[in-house]
Design a protein around this motif. Structure first.
Motif, short mmCIF file in Angstrom:
data_model
loop_
_atom_site.label_atom_id
_atom_site.label_comp_id
_atom_site.label_asym_id
_atom_site.label_seq_id
_atom_site.Cartn_x
_atom_site.Cartn_y
_atom_site.Cartn_z
N PRO A 146 21.19 18.63 11.33
CA PRO A 146 22.54 18.38 10.52
C PRO A 146 23.02 19.32 9.40
CG PRO A 146 20.78 16.90 10.22
CD PRO A 146 20.39 17.70 11.60
N PHE A 147 21.76 20.00 8.93
CA PHE A 147 22.14 20.85 7.62
C PHE A 147 22.98 21.94 8.31
CE2 PHE A 147 20.40 24.45 4.87
CZ PHE A 147 20.86 24.07 3.81
N ALA A 148 22.84 22.61 9.47
CA ALA A 148 23.83 23.67 9.65
C ALA A 148 25.15 23.02 9.83
CB ALA A 148 23.55 24.31 11.05
N GLY A 149 25.24 21.81 10.56
CA GLY A 149 26.72 21.22 10.75
C GLY A 149 27.25 21.14 9.22
N THR A 150 26.22 20.39 8.40
CA THR A 150 26.87 20.18 7.10
C THR A 150 27.40 21.48 6.46
OG1 THR A 150 25.40 18.22 6.63
CG2 THR A 150 26.49 19.03 4.75
N LEU A 151 26.83 22.57 6.33
CA LEU A 151 27.13 23.81 5.69
C LEU A 151 28.44 24.54 6.31
CD1 LEU A 151 23.86 25.37 5.25
CD2 LEU A 151 25.08 24.55 3.42
N ALA A 152 28.50 24.29 7.92
CA ALA A 152 29.65 24.57 8.34
C ALA A 152 30.96 23.86 7.98
CB ALA A 152 29.69 24.52 9.94
N LEU A 153 30.69 22.70 7.71
CA LEU A 153 32.14 21.68 7.35
C LEU A 153 32.19 21.90 6.07
CD1 LEU A 153 30.88 18.19 8.75
CD2 LEU A 153 32.77 19.53 9.58
N ALA A 154 31.19 22.28 4.98
CA ALA A 154 31.69 22.79 3.78
C ALA A 154 32.21 23.97 3.59
CB ALA A 154 30.19 22.73 3.03
N THR A 155 31.86 25.05 4.47
CA THR A 155 32.48 26.42 4.33
C THR A 155 33.88 26.45 4.82
OG1 THR A 155 30.05 27.22 4.81
CG2 THR A 155 32.11 28.67 5.00
N HIS A 156 34.02 25.78 6.07
CA HIS A 156 35.45 26.01 6.33
C HIS A 156 36.42 24.86 5.58
CE1 HIS A 156 38.87 25.72 9.41
NE2 HIS A 156 38.86 24.63 9.04
N THR A 157 35.71 23.80 5.27
CA THR A 157 37.04 22.87 4.56
C THR A 157 36.98 23.19 3.04
OG1 THR A 157 36.02 20.95 5.52
CG2 THR A 157 37.10 20.43 3.85
N ALA A 158 35.98 24.07 2.38
CA ALA A 158 36.41 24.86 1.11
C ALA A 158 37.62 25.85 1.02
CB ALA A 158 35.08 25.47 0.70
N GLY A 159 37.83 26.33 2.20
CA GLY A 159 38.93 27.22 2.42
C GLY A 159 40.14 26.47 2.53
#
Length: 272
Positions: A146-159
């Protein structure tokens, strides 16, 4: 002297050569027609009796769902993992989006905003890459889970949130901030005491809405090994264990419905 009655207004013509919106709609209609003409859409096969029978047999394999206590415990754990991924990813994205929104917005008329263009390009780059692609890239560094999934969500959603936050900050009424600047108040305090209180409900509403979207995205990210319900779905569907797959799908639907309801209630409270 009797007053002359007002003339009856004539309705506008359906299409006017000077109407930009009419030309835009016409171009959009041509694009839609061209899309249907260029795609090889097998409508007859899709609505055929054989396709309906195949779909019926496929859906019949989902019943009955697996309700064994051991498997339901696994589904409950994966559901909590998906919820945690979406919540933590949204919180990180909201914090990063606010930090990026400040240099990406023009805070007042006299603001030079030299970093506005480059930061907005960065925000465009972050949100142009889908969450699934970010997860595939981050799996190399963060590994499966889940760490990679959390970072992926944070990266896209930050934009996404950074751009929305920047627009909200720029469109905020400038009166309270101008009054503080005239008195010599610094830019940080102007933002904290004048701009932020005005846009905070809107920022919270945006964040809650993106949390709803991230719940759905988190359920899909598990397909690439990012944990949660998506990983269970990919595993059991790959083994054609359709009863277990049906249970996972029901858990996804219940989780999305619950989060949508909570987000709707919270957003209604913010707008009161």
């Amino acid at each position: 002297m009797r007053a002359t009655p007002d003339p009856i207004p004539v309705p506008p013509s359906l299409f006017s050569a000077r109407c930009r919106a009419c030309w835009f709609c016409a171009a959009l209609l041509v694009l839609v027609v061209a899309s249907f003409a260029s795609l090889n859409l097998q409508w007859a096969q899709f609505f055929s009796l054989e396709a309906a029978r195949s779909m019926g047999r496929f859906l019949g394999e989902f019943f009955p769902p697996d309700t064994s206590p051991a498997f339901l415990a696994q589904v409950l754990q994966a559901t909590w993992e998906t919820l945690a991924m979406s919540a933590l990813g949204t919180v990180l994205a909201a914090a990063a989006g606010l930090l990026l929104a400040l240099p990406a917005s023009r805070l007042h008329d006299g603001d030079a905003a030299r970093g506005r263009g480059p930061v907005r390009l960065l925000l465009n780059a972050l949100r142009s890459v889908p969450e699934l692609v970010w997860a595939s890239l981050l799996l190399i560094a963060a590994g499966l889970g889940p760490f990679a999934g959390t970072l992926a969500l944070a990266t896209h959603t930050a934009g996404v949130l950074g751009r929305l936050f920047a627009e909200a900050i720029e469109n905020a009424p400038s009166g309270p901030g101008d009054a503080l600047r005239v008195q010599g108040v610094g830019p940080v305090r102007v933002f904290l005491y004048a701009t932020l209180p005005q846009v905070l409900p809107q920022l919270m509403s945006y964040s809650l809405y993106r949390w709803e979207n991230n719940i759905r995205a988190a359920a899909v990210l598990g397909v690439v090994g990012a944990g949660g319900l998506g990983q269970m779905l990919s595993f059991h569907m790959g083994l054609f264990q359709m009863g277990k797959t049906a249970t996972v799908l029901l858990a996804m639907l219940a989780l999305v419905a619950l989060v949508d309801l909570c987000s709707y209630v919270w957003r209604r409270q913010l707008t009161r």
